[in-house]
Design a protein around this motif. Structure first.
Motif, short mmCIF file in Angstrom:
data_model
loop_
_atom_site.label_atom_id
_atom_site.label_comp_id
_atom_site.label_asym_id
_atom_site.label_seq_id
_atom_site.Cartn_x
_atom_site.Cartn_y
_atom_site.Cartn_z
N GLU A 14 1.33 3.30 -9.45
CA GLU A 14 1.40 3.28 -10.91
C GLU A 14 0.60 4.46 -11.44
N ASN A 15 1.27 5.30 -12.25
CA ASN A 15 0.60 6.47 -12.83
C ASN A 15 -0.06 7.33 -11.75
N GLY A 16 0.63 7.47 -10.61
CA GLY A 16 0.14 8.31 -9.54
C GLY A 16 -0.95 7.69 -8.68
N GLN A 17 -1.30 6.44 -8.94
CA GLN A 17 -2.37 5.79 -8.20
C GLN A 17 -1.84 4.60 -7.41
N SER A 76 7.76 9.66 -4.82
CA SER A 76 8.23 9.29 -6.15
C SER A 76 8.31 7.78 -6.24
N THR A 77 8.27 7.25 -7.45
CA THR A 77 8.41 5.82 -7.64
C THR A 77 9.89 5.47 -7.83
N THR A 118 8.42 1.81 -4.07
CA THR A 118 8.13 3.03 -3.33
C THR A 118 7.15 2.73 -2.21
N PHE A 119 6.68 3.78 -1.53
CA PHE A 119 5.69 3.63 -0.46
C PHE A 119 4.38 4.27 -0.91
N ALA A 120 3.33 3.49 -0.89
CA ALA A 120 2.00 4.01 -1.18
C ALA A 120 1.47 4.74 0.05
N TYR A 143 8.47 -7.62 -12.26
CA TYR A 143 7.73 -7.90 -11.03
C TYR A 143 6.43 -8.66 -11.25
N GLY A 144 6.26 -9.29 -12.42
CA GLY A 144 5.05 -10.02 -12.69
C GLY A 144 3.83 -9.13 -12.88
N ARG A 145 4.07 -7.87 -13.27
CA ARG A 145 2.93 -6.98 -13.56
C ARG A 145 2.12 -7.47 -14.75
#
Length: 648
Positions: A53-56, A363-364, A413-415, A291-293
């Motif tokens: 999220e936001n690059g983190q 990328s997300t 995506t993959f962290a 996704y329940g964020r």
């Protein structure tokens, strides 16, 4: 006398000053209040999950944490209403026991959810899957939400004669107790809740066998029925239709304006995150994201005219700082153990098994959907499809020429760090195969070179209108200019050989293409968006058209090759560069590979060079219209001059 008049004037002034305050206090005290908590598009995300999220790298969501937030609200108001607007399934490994255990519905029940509606992804496991989930939930004896949906057109289907699948669903709906609407009493407030299934939802459900009535017309009918038969204080719609930045295409805004008697619309389907409600007249539209964020939370008060005013609205973030409810997490853990034993064991995996280690910032999934350019996540997934099929030893010995991944199938995506089996499944989780086993299988089709170029043009011209059809490719490269005429945006399209050298595409040659089953099922929808102008016809290796896309499913060793399993196999096959026994994602994925190049030129030469047949047709039509306009103007001028001469 003057003193008396002065006192009277002072009293009148004081009364005038205090009357608004008295009136406001009276209105506030006479109005009822209601608290509502809501979710939508949770997509089987029962557990917290690691994403970007936001690059983190961030851990978000989880029903055990949502249960804690709900309980905190209910400590203040035990009568808080809890609602869900659909797509509660399909998105994580939990979905693999959706049709047998109804895990998502049971966990909504564990949250205290009062009512829910269906989303398009509830149909992903076909009629038997949805029927299985509803029957399993109904017969479990556990708390589950009431189910509401008012615009299924049973009359039309029964007039034609119910198919076996339609009858299966009808019986399951009756067994579960689905209604057009229900009336709930919360404190001193009676609330009617009904459900709606939107037009775009139906377009996104290729395996749905049901027919639906127009959403606003059905909503107007059920609201009229509620007003006639029920004495309720509030009307709430659970809509799986969604909102859109373009108001004319925003289905729930259209609904709000068409049926102004609705007080509140919980809006699912488009995964919108509305930090403030949309309001049309006295109707509020709210969304809390996917996704329940977040857990949506609002409070409304009834005004003297009977309508409701939004007093408070916020999205409660479901982050690591929220403590998990122990009982809810224990229930989820038991479900996940069943996932390992009942599903993953057949593939030789466990959910926490590490497939590869990653240092690349991918990328997300939202990037793939919203930003029209090449993305490294799309490249990796497409490469995985090509690799797995080439390694499979399936009956077709022709190597894969092109692999295609549509953005609409990529869910996460993959962290950085370890990539597990669960991470892979979450990233590409949708669907079920003809074998009845969860996970979309890969299919193998043949397209001509001309159709491959058409596929590039579909991505360049159509995907802005249908972002779920943005394509990410392996084996083909193309460039496009978004400022060129529609249907003529692609400026170059070619392949490369093993050495990376350019290879021209032959229009009449057949090329082997692999993608997932959903992509094949949605080819018709993509054709419809372009009004039939851009179309491709899947073929077998001998050029024979494929009539049933399921005939193109790839099997190896008697099993379908699942899309997620292909990705897992590819990741596990990568080189172990640090010698720890675990594969490493290569750094080559950290940069663009020239598979999709965006040319943002507005020069006349770049806009008009190399026109294709569609551009020539469009230019011909425009020139014809221009000529007609000029002739019409000349005719009008001639007539005016003639009239002037007559008058003279």
């Amino acid at each position: 006398m003057k003193k008396y008049l002065l006192k009277l004037a002072v009293c009148c002034l004081a009364l005038a000053l205090f009357l608004p305050a008295i009136s406001a206090a009276s209105a506030e005290s006479s109005g009822r209040k209601v608290d509502i908590l809501f979710l939508h598009d949770t997509h089987s995300h029962l557990n917290s999950f690691l994403t970007v999220e936001n690059g983190q790298d961030t851990v978000l969501g989880g029903f055990a944490k949502i249960k804690t937030l709900i309980d905190q609200v209910k400590e203040t108001n035990p009568d808080a209403l809890v609602l869900d607007a659909g797509d509660f399934s399909m998105g994580t490994l939990v979905q693999t026991i959706y049709h047998t255990d109804a895990a998502e519905l049971k966990m909504l029940g564990a949250l205290g959810c009062d009512a829910a509606t269906l989303g398009n992804h509830e149909f992903d496991y076909r009629s038997s899957g949805l029927a299985g989930a509803l029957n399993a939930a109904a017969e479990s004896g556990e708390p589950v939400p009431a189910m509401v949906l008012c615009n299924i057109d049973w009359e039309a289907m029964e007039a034609e004669g119910l198919t076996q699948d339609q009858l299966l669903l009808k019986n399951a709906f009756e067994n579960y107790g689905m209604e057009d609407y229900i009336v709930l009493t919360k404190g001193d407030v009676k609330i009617a809740v009904f459900g709606i299934f939107g037009e775009d939802s139906l377009a996104c459900a290729p395996t749905c066998v049901l027919q639906f009535k127009d959403a606003p017309e059905a909503a107007a009918s059920v609201v009229a029925e509620i007003k006639e038969k029920e004495e309720v204080d509030m009307i709430v719609c659970l809509s799986h239709s969604g909102t859109n930045e373009e108001e004319s295409k925003s289905e729930d805004e259209i609904l709000a304006k068409a049926v102004p008697e609705i007080d509140l619309i919980i809006s699912g389907h488009t995964h919108s995150t509305l930090t403030a409600p949309i309001c049309h007249g006295n109707t509020y539209i709210v969304s809390c994201g996917s996704y329940g964020r977040n857990l949506g939370s609002l409070s409304m008060s009834q005004q003297p005219d009977g309508r409701w005013h939004m007093e408070h609205y916020e999205l409660l973030p479901v982050t690591e700082t929220v403590q998990s409810d122990a009982a809810a997490q224990a229930k989820i853990d038991l479900l996940m153990e069943k996932v390992d034993s009942a599903y993953l064991s057949r593939f030789g995996y466990t959910r926490q098994q590490v497939l590869a280690q990653n240092t690349v910032a991918f990328s997300t999934s939202d990037d793939l959907y919203n930003i029209h350019t090449e993305h490294n996540l799309g490249n990796l997934l497409a490469d995985a499809f090509a690799y797995a099929v080439n390694q499979s030893g399936d009956s077709d010995t022709h190597p894969v020429d092109v692999a295609i991944v549509p953005s609409g199938c990529v869910r996460d995506t993959f962290a950085t760090g370890d990539i597990t089996v669960e991470d892979v499944f979450n990233a590409y989780s949708l669907g079920i195969g003809a074998d009845g086993i969860p996970g979309y299988p890969l299919i193998s089709i043949y397209l001509t070179g001309a159709e491959l170029k058409t596929g590039a043009e579909i991505d360049a011209s159509v995907s802005d209108f249908m972002p779920s059809a943005r394509l990410y490719l392996s084996g083909i490269h193309f460039s496009f200019n978004p400022h060129r005429l529609i249907l003529n945006k692609v400026t170059d399209c070619y392949m490369t050989d093993e050495k990376g050298s350019r290879v021209e595409i032959e229009d009449d040659r057949l090329y082997r293409v692999v993608c997932d089953l959903y992509s094949g099922q949605m080819l018709g929808a993509v054709t419809d968006v372009s009004y039939g102008i851009l179309s491709v016809r899947p073929k077998f290796a001998d050029g024979t058209p494929i009539e049933n896309i399921e005939d193109a499913i790839i099997t190896a060793n008697g099993q379908e090759i699942k899309a997620w399993a292909a990705i897992a196999e590819y990741l596990a096959s990568m080189e172990d560069t640090d010698g720890d026994g675990i594969s490493n994602v290569p750094e080559s994925y950290a940069s663009a590979q020239g598979r999709k190049i965006v040319e943002n030129s507005r020069s006349i030469g770049d806009l008009l060079k190399n026109p294709n047949k569609y551009a020539l047709i469009i230019l011909g039509v425009l020139l014809t219209v221009l000529v007609i306009l000029i002739l019409l103007i000349l005719f009008i001028v001639k007539r005016i001059r003639k009239l002037i001469r007559k008058k003279a």
